[in-house]
Design a protein around this motif. Structure first.
Motif, PDB file in Angstrom:
ATOM      1  N   PRO A 146     -11.794  -1.872 -16.211  1.00 42.98           N
ATOM      2  CA  PRO A 146     -12.449  -1.527 -14.939  1.00 42.98           C
ATOM      3  C   PRO A 146     -11.389  -1.219 -13.897  1.00 42.98           C
ATOM      4  O   PRO A 146     -10.278  -1.743 -13.961  1.00 42.98           O
ATOM      5  N   THR A 147     -11.714  -0.360 -12.956  1.00 42.63           N
ATOM      6  CA  THR A 147     -10.774  -0.076 -11.877  1.00 42.63           C
ATOM      7  C   THR A 147     -11.237  -0.745 -10.602  1.00 42.63           C
ATOM      8  O   THR A 147     -12.433  -0.828 -10.334  1.00 42.63           O
ATOM      9  N   TYR A 148     -10.289  -1.255  -9.861  1.00 44.93           N
ATOM     10  CA  TYR A 148     -10.616  -1.955  -8.609  1.00 44.93           C
ATOM     11  C   TYR A 148     -10.202  -1.133  -7.397  1.00 44.93           C
ATOM     12  O   TYR A 148     -10.316  -1.576  -6.283  1.00 44.93           O
ATOM     13  N   THR A 149      -9.687   0.084  -7.652  1.00 40.28           N
ATOM     14  CA  THR A 149      -9.102   0.840  -6.540  1.00 40.28           C
ATOM     15  C   THR A 149     -10.139   1.526  -5.667  1.00 40.28           C
ATOM     16  O   THR A 149      -9.836   1.923  -4.560  1.00 40.28           O
ATOM     17  N   PHE A 205      -3.115  -6.761 -10.722  1.00 42.75           N
ATOM     18  CA  PHE A 205      -2.613  -5.894  -9.654  1.00 42.75           C
ATOM     19  C   PHE A 205      -2.115  -4.556 -10.210  1.00 42.75           C
ATOM     20  O   PHE A 205      -2.235  -3.522  -9.560  1.00 42.75           O
ATOM     21  N   GLU A 206      -1.544  -4.599 -11.418  1.00 44.81           N
ATOM     22  CA  GLU A 206      -1.015  -3.375 -12.008  1.00 44.81           C
ATOM     23  C   GLU A 206      -2.096  -2.317 -12.171  1.00 44.81           C
ATOM     24  O   GLU A 206      -1.864  -1.122 -12.004  1.00 44.81           O
ATOM     25  N   ILE A 256       4.944   0.277  -8.713  1.00 48.56           N
ATOM     26  CA  ILE A 256       5.392   0.348 -10.102  1.00 48.56           C
ATOM     27  C   ILE A 256       5.796  -1.043 -10.581  1.00 48.56           C
ATOM     28  O   ILE A 256       6.491  -1.782  -9.874  1.00 48.56           O
ATOM     29  N   ARG A 257       5.359  -1.384 -11.781  1.00 51.82           N
ATOM     30  CA  ARG A 257       5.808  -2.628 -12.419  1.00 51.82           C
ATOM     31  C   ARG A 257       7.233  -2.392 -12.905  1.00 51.82           C
ATOM     32  O   ARG A 257       7.505  -1.429 -13.623  1.00 51.82           O
ATOM     33  N   ARG A 305       8.541  -8.287 -15.677  1.00 53.45           N
ATOM     34  CA  ARG A 305       7.319  -9.057 -15.929  1.00 53.45           C
ATOM     35  C   ARG A 305       6.938  -9.921 -14.734  1.00 53.45           C
ATOM     36  O   ARG A 305       5.799 -10.371 -14.617  1.00 53.45           O
ATOM     37  N   SER A 306       7.883 -10.115 -13.798  1.00 52.80           N
ATOM     38  CA  SER A 306       7.594 -10.923 -12.608  1.00 52.80           C
ATOM     39  C   SER A 306       7.480 -10.117 -11.317  1.00 52.80           C
ATOM     40  O   SER A 306       7.232 -10.699 -10.257  1.00 52.80           O
ATOM     41  N   PHE A 307       7.667  -8.786 -11.379  1.00 50.37           N
ATOM     42  CA  PHE A 307       7.701  -7.994 -10.143  1.00 50.37           C
ATOM     43  C   PHE A 307       6.937  -6.674 -10.241  1.00 50.37           C
ATOM     44  O   PHE A 307       7.001  -5.976 -11.256  1.00 50.37           O
ATOM     45  N   ILE A 308       6.232  -6.340  -9.153  1.00 49.67           N
ATOM     46  CA  ILE A 308       5.724  -4.987  -8.908  1.00 49.67           C
ATOM     47  C   ILE A 308       6.285  -4.571  -7.550  1.00 49.67           C
ATOM     48  O   ILE A 308       6.222  -5.342  -6.586  1.00 49.67           O
ATOM     49  N   VAL A 309       6.829  -3.359  -7.479  1.00 53.24           N
ATOM     50  CA  VAL A 309       7.496  -2.938  -6.247  1.00 53.24           C
ATOM     51  C   VAL A 309       6.823  -1.700  -5.665  1.00 53.24           C
ATOM     52  O   VAL A 309       6.310  -0.853  -6.391  1.00 53.24           O
TER      53      VAL A 309
END
Length: 208
Positions: free
Chosen positions: A95-98, A148-149, A158-159, A162-166
């Protein structure tokens, strides 16, 4: 297809699973969150990720708007082979949440604070919590980085680990680091690592 039923059980709440042979869908298991109303025997339409993965013989991951199946979704299609040739592909449909959402709502001392996407520097998972760092405010959120990805706009976030999305709009500079990894200098002065497993994806997405 028994193995797919088992996989479907694992992800039945969130992810629908489909299999195509390139021309038509041969298996479909909807999830509770999203159902594209596919039936075995339905033709694979041109422009869908099932079609693209089959034709290009590569994994395809894209956001699909509501024009194709009537609902927006995020899908991933991976081709499989028989006798050295592409025989079809397996699809995971999320599903998309955007749709209509342009903020991340963070917990504050007294309540919650909606933060516009464009003000978020990056997200980090530590101590089993997702921490969101933004211009005016930083706080935690109950969603995982994986959620969140699929949730955040791909032209902005962008991921990279494994611990960060920037947020790519706030990367001041990219420095090479050890073992084909990188270090990102963010506008707020923080440094974020790009891990080896994400480095080629990261380079491809930023085109360098």
């Amino acid at each position: 297809m028994e193995i797919l039923d088992i996989i479907g059980e694992l992800f039945s709440d969130e992810i629908s699973i489909a299999v195509s042979n390139g021309q038509e869908y041969v298996y479909y298991r909807p999830s509770k969150r999203i159902d594209l109303k596919i039936s075995p025997g339905d033709p694979v339409k041109e422009g869908t990720i099932a079609h693209k993965a089959f034709v290009t013989n590569q994994k395809v991951s894209e956001f699909i708007d509501r024009n194709v199946f009537g609902v927006p979704y995020h899908g991933m299609a991976v081709p499989f082979h028989e006798n050295g040739k592409v025989a079809g592909c397996v699809l995971a449909i999320y599903p998309t949440y955007t749709d209509g959402k342009s903020v991340i709502t963070l917990k504050s001392h007294d309540g919650w604070k909606p933060i516009p996407f464009q003000e978020v520097y990056y997200l980090e998972v530590k101590d089993r919590k997702t921490h969101v760092y933004a211009k005016q405010f930083s706080g935690t959120h109950k969603n995982t980085l994986q959620e969140f990805e699929y949730n955040l706009p791909r032209d902005m976030f962008i991921r990279c680990h494994r611990s960060f999305i920037v947020n790519v709009h706030y990367i001041r500079e990219i420095f090479p680091d050890t073992h084909s990894t990188f270090l990102l200098e963010i506008e707020n002065g923080d440094s974020i690592p790009v891990s080896q497993s994400y480095s080629s994806y990261f380079r491809k997405m930023l085109g360098f």
